[in-house]
Design a protein around this motif. Sequence first.
Motif, PDB file in Angstrom:
ATOM      1  N   THR A 109       0.816  -1.098   0.100  1.00  0.00           N
ATOM      2  CA  THR A 109       0.015   0.041  -0.137  1.00  0.00           C
ATOM      3  C   THR A 109       0.778   1.347   0.022  1.00  0.00           C
ATOM      4  O   THR A 109       0.281   2.223  -0.294  1.00  0.00           O
ATOM      5  N   LYS A 110       2.084   1.097   0.353  1.00  0.00           N
ATOM      6  CA  LYS A 110       2.996   2.344   0.444  1.00  0.00           C
ATOM      7  C   LYS A 110       3.542   2.734  -1.038  1.00  0.00           C
ATOM      8  O   LYS A 110       3.947   3.783  -1.193  1.00  0.00           O
ATOM      9  N   ARG A 111       3.645   1.606  -1.806  1.00  0.00           N
ATOM     10  CA  ARG A 111       4.224   1.939  -3.289  1.00  0.00           C
ATOM     11  C   ARG A 111       3.695   3.079  -3.908  1.00  0.00           C
ATOM     12  O   ARG A 111       4.610   3.944  -4.423  1.00  0.00           O
ATOM     13  N   PRO A 112       2.210   3.403  -4.239  1.00  0.00           N
ATOM     14  CA  PRO A 112       1.725   4.454  -5.023  1.00  0.00           C
ATOM     15  C   PRO A 112       1.924   5.967  -4.369  1.00  0.00           C
ATOM     16  O   PRO A 112       2.331   6.817  -4.867  1.00  0.00           O
ATOM     17  N   LYS A 113       2.188   5.712  -2.942  1.00  0.00           N
ATOM     18  CA  LYS A 113       2.575   6.855  -2.198  1.00  0.00           C
ATOM     19  C   LYS A 113       4.017   7.512  -2.430  1.00  0.00           C
ATOM     20  O   LYS A 113       4.206   8.492  -2.609  1.00  0.00           O
ATOM     21  N   MET A 114       4.795   6.264  -2.411  1.00  0.00           N
ATOM     22  CA  MET A 114       6.000   6.541  -2.805  1.00  0.00           C
ATOM     23  C   MET A 114       6.300   7.228  -4.050  1.00  0.00           C
ATOM     24  O   MET A 114       7.215   8.127  -4.502  1.00  0.00           O
ATOM     25  N   GLY A 115       5.667   6.886  -5.087  1.00  0.00           N
ATOM     26  CA  GLY A 115       5.677   7.219  -6.500  1.00  0.00           C
ATOM     27  C   GLY A 115       5.062   8.598  -6.390  1.00  0.00           C
ATOM     28  O   GLY A 115       5.562   9.315  -7.035  1.00  0.00           O
ATOM     29  N   HIS A 116       3.879   9.058  -5.832  1.00  0.00           N
ATOM     30  CA  HIS A 116       3.410  10.424  -5.683  1.00  0.00           C
ATOM     31  C   HIS A 116       4.463  11.077  -5.023  1.00  0.00           C
ATOM     32  O   HIS A 116       4.534  12.382  -5.709  1.00  0.00           O
ATOM     33  N   ILE A 117       5.020  10.925  -4.139  1.00  0.00           N
ATOM     34  CA  ILE A 117       5.962  11.835  -3.236  1.00  0.00           C
ATOM     35  C   ILE A 117       7.222  11.963  -4.239  1.00  0.00           C
ATOM     36  O   ILE A 117       7.629  13.221  -4.400  1.00  0.00           O
ATOM     37  N   ALA A 118       7.785  10.995  -4.657  1.00  0.00           N
ATOM     38  CA  ALA A 118       9.039  11.230  -5.433  1.00  0.00           C
ATOM     39  C   ALA A 118       8.629  12.037  -6.667  1.00  0.00           C
ATOM     40  O   ALA A 118       9.612  13.030  -6.871  1.00  0.00           O
ATOM     41  N   SER A 119       7.679  11.866  -7.461  1.00  0.00           N
ATOM     42  CA  SER A 119       7.435  12.641  -8.571  1.00  0.00           C
ATOM     43  C   SER A 119       6.992  14.256  -8.501  1.00  0.00           C
ATOM     44  O   SER A 119       7.221  14.887  -8.980  1.00  0.00           O
ATOM     45  N   ALA A 120       6.371  14.488  -7.324  1.00  0.00           N
ATOM     46  CA  ALA A 120       6.050  15.852  -6.838  1.00  0.00           C
ATOM     47  C   ALA A 120       6.974  16.516  -6.458  1.00  0.00           C
ATOM     48  O   ALA A 120       7.038  17.639  -6.643  1.00  0.00           O
ATOM     49  N   LEU A 121       8.052  16.041  -5.756  1.00  0.00           N
ATOM     50  CA  LEU A 121       9.247  16.794  -5.112  1.00  0.00           C
ATOM     51  C   LEU A 121      10.540  16.718  -5.631  1.00  0.00           C
ATOM     52  O   LEU A 121      11.626  17.214  -5.225  1.00  0.00           O
ATOM     53  N   SER A 122      10.599  15.985  -6.717  1.00  0.00           N
ATOM     54  CA  SER A 122      11.682  15.813  -7.631  1.00  0.00           C
ATOM     55  C   SER A 122      11.514  16.491  -9.165  1.00  0.00           C
ATOM     56  O   SER A 122      10.681  16.590  -9.528  1.00  0.00           O
ATOM     57  N   SER A 123      12.711  16.952  -9.591  1.00  0.00           N
ATOM     58  CA  SER A 123      12.872  17.368 -11.069  1.00  0.00           C
ATOM     59  C   SER A 123      12.621  16.260 -11.992  1.00  0.00           C
ATOM     60  O   SER A 123      12.081  16.232 -13.044  1.00  0.00           O
ATOM     61  N   LYS A 124      13.083  15.167 -11.749  1.00  0.00           N
ATOM     62  CA  LYS A 124      13.135  14.042 -12.527  1.00  0.00           C
ATOM     63  C   LYS A 124      12.921  12.715 -11.581  1.00  0.00           C
ATOM     64  O   LYS A 124      13.709  12.853 -10.466  1.00  0.00           O
ATOM     65  N   VAL A 125      12.711  11.422 -12.085  1.00  0.00           N
ATOM     66  CA  VAL A 125      12.665  10.629 -11.210  1.00  0.00           C
ATOM     67  C   VAL A 125      12.529   9.324 -12.075  1.00  0.00           C
ATOM     68  O   VAL A 125      12.165   9.127 -13.003  1.00  0.00           O
ATOM     69  N   ILE A 126      13.652   8.379 -11.506  1.00  0.00           N
ATOM     70  CA  ILE A 126      14.004   6.905 -12.061  1.00  0.00           C
ATOM     71  C   ILE A 126      13.507   6.012 -11.206  1.00  0.00           C
ATOM     72  O   ILE A 126      14.159   5.746 -10.048  1.00  0.00           O
ATOM     73  N   PHE A 127      12.322   5.232 -11.303  1.00  0.00           N
ATOM     74  CA  PHE A 127      11.925   4.332 -10.559  1.00  0.00           C
ATOM     75  C   PHE A 127      12.478   2.807 -11.091  1.00  0.00           C
ATOM     76  O   PHE A 127      12.830   2.619 -12.266  1.00  0.00           O
ATOM     77  N   THR A 128      12.947   2.137 -10.064  1.00  0.00           N
ATOM     78  CA  THR A 128      13.628   1.137 -10.450  1.00  0.00           C
ATOM     79  C   THR A 128      13.592  -0.141  -9.330  1.00  0.00           C
ATOM     80  O   THR A 128      12.841  -0.051  -8.514  1.00  0.00           O
ATOM     81  N   SER A 129      14.392  -1.082  -9.363  1.00  0.00           N
ATOM     82  CA  SER A 129      14.285  -2.209  -8.447  1.00  0.00           C
ATOM     83  C   SER A 129      14.862  -1.789  -7.306  1.00  0.00           C
ATOM     84  O   SER A 129      15.999  -1.125  -7.126  1.00  0.00           O
ATOM     85  N   ASP A 130      14.469  -2.374  -6.049  1.00  0.00           N
ATOM     86  CA  ASP A 130      14.942  -2.122  -4.479  1.00  0.00           C
ATOM     87  C   ASP A 130      15.623  -3.793  -4.494  1.00  0.00           C
ATOM     88  O   ASP A 130      16.463  -4.174  -4.802  1.00  0.00           O
TER      89      ASP A 130
END
Length: 488
Positions: A383-404
């Motif tokens: 359930t935290k995954r979309p929240k992480m995506g929202h925060i990263a994209s809202a507060l960064s100039s550019k985002v690269i989503f990758t494997s953890d």
Amino acid sequence: MQVLKDILYKVNIKSVSGDTGVTVRDIHFDSRKISLNDVFIAIRGSLSDGHDYIKNAENQGALAIVCEELPKEKVNGVTYIEVADSKRALAYISANYYENPSENLKLVGVTGTNGKTTIATLLYDLFTKAGFKCGLLSTVKIMVGNEERTAIRTTPDSISINSHLSDMNDAGVEFCFMEVSSHGIDQHRTTALKFQGGIFTNLSHDHLDYHKDFAEYRDVKKRFFDELPASAFALTNIDDKNGDVMLQNTKAKKYSYALKSYADYQAQILENNFTGLLLKVKDQELWSRLIGTFNAYNVLAIYATAELLGLKTLETLRIISELNSVSGRFQYIISEREKITAIVDYAHTPDALKNVLETINSIRTKNENLITVVGCGGDRDTTKRPKMGHIASALSSKVIFTSDNPRTEDPDKIIADVEAGVEPQNFKKIMSVTNRKQAIRTACQMATSNDIILIAGKGHETYQEVNGERFDFDDLKIVKEFLKTLDK
């Protein structure tokens, strides 16, 4: 060697079959480790049930079996102890077996969603620099005096904890600082330990793959403070909405710290930049090399704890100014030629990621790009995954989503879950690169002079876990190599 009846002190026993006057060689909850004259404690886990391995333990020479459900057939010469709760029983048996080592230490536990590792580690560093022999039980490492040991989980099992604490007794350790996780509390790993103090940092979205809901997660954390003795102190972050809740039923002496609210320990941020923090505490200026508002809370908790444990104020202020950030916690390097800043941080929860990104944004001039590389772990709270995506994209100039650490999950499916939280206006900011090393390389190639790269989620970890295997992987080492290449 211990007598069985002695190590059963305080255990809630329902029935006994056999002799409790026998001498015990060792104790284990893993039947594969059982040898002649050992005690086997059968634990019900999420993946397996120790009761299924009682026969194995008997065959390998177990002297006694501690369990919640007695086997249908008993072996002559084996003592059977039926208990109400095997995990609680394990905690007391472990403490008794090692002669209650926590009673000979000033043991301080740190709990909360974020900040545990930083606070516990820097308290260890602080008191060591002050001339005391100290111990540390943390996510990153275990320290027995100056001897470093590998940490496997945030809060070790009860046997391991008491074994480490016993070694600390032998080494003359006076203070021990320990991370206390919600898993550890819930599974009674810290039950039977005597704490001198407890610290609450904050509470946000995490571990909801394990706990049913946020209320349960909160209440498990609260249990740690409920069980503190009257001789201990309980220090809480009163700026967190759950700060008061933690101390509602504690018998310990209550203290609070805050940046925004009235508290026993208050601080004001005077400076906050990439060189560190300048705080005002009790009309004294306190300088720290740590960065960001979230670290201001950590530093204030460290200062308050040092005072509560009797350290002199001026000595505390001096030593705090010498402390460096903890491995994988806002660690940063700057490339020589292009002056690109790369920050590696363990932020793996929405709140932690938000804190780190807001800290960077509050310091940077906005003339440079903030490029974030982030993912989410597999087999964990989805359930935290979309929240992480929202925060990263809202507060960064550019985002690269990758494997953890995908563990047994499909990494592309995890990334899709993260991307689901990105709002339409931020679609142009994002891209996905499943291979984490390639994602870090891409961020370095995208960066121009003075840009900032945040690599979040794994921090201090030097491995990547895929399908049950761990492969060497160090975010800091990898980004250093790529930035060095760009400087050539």
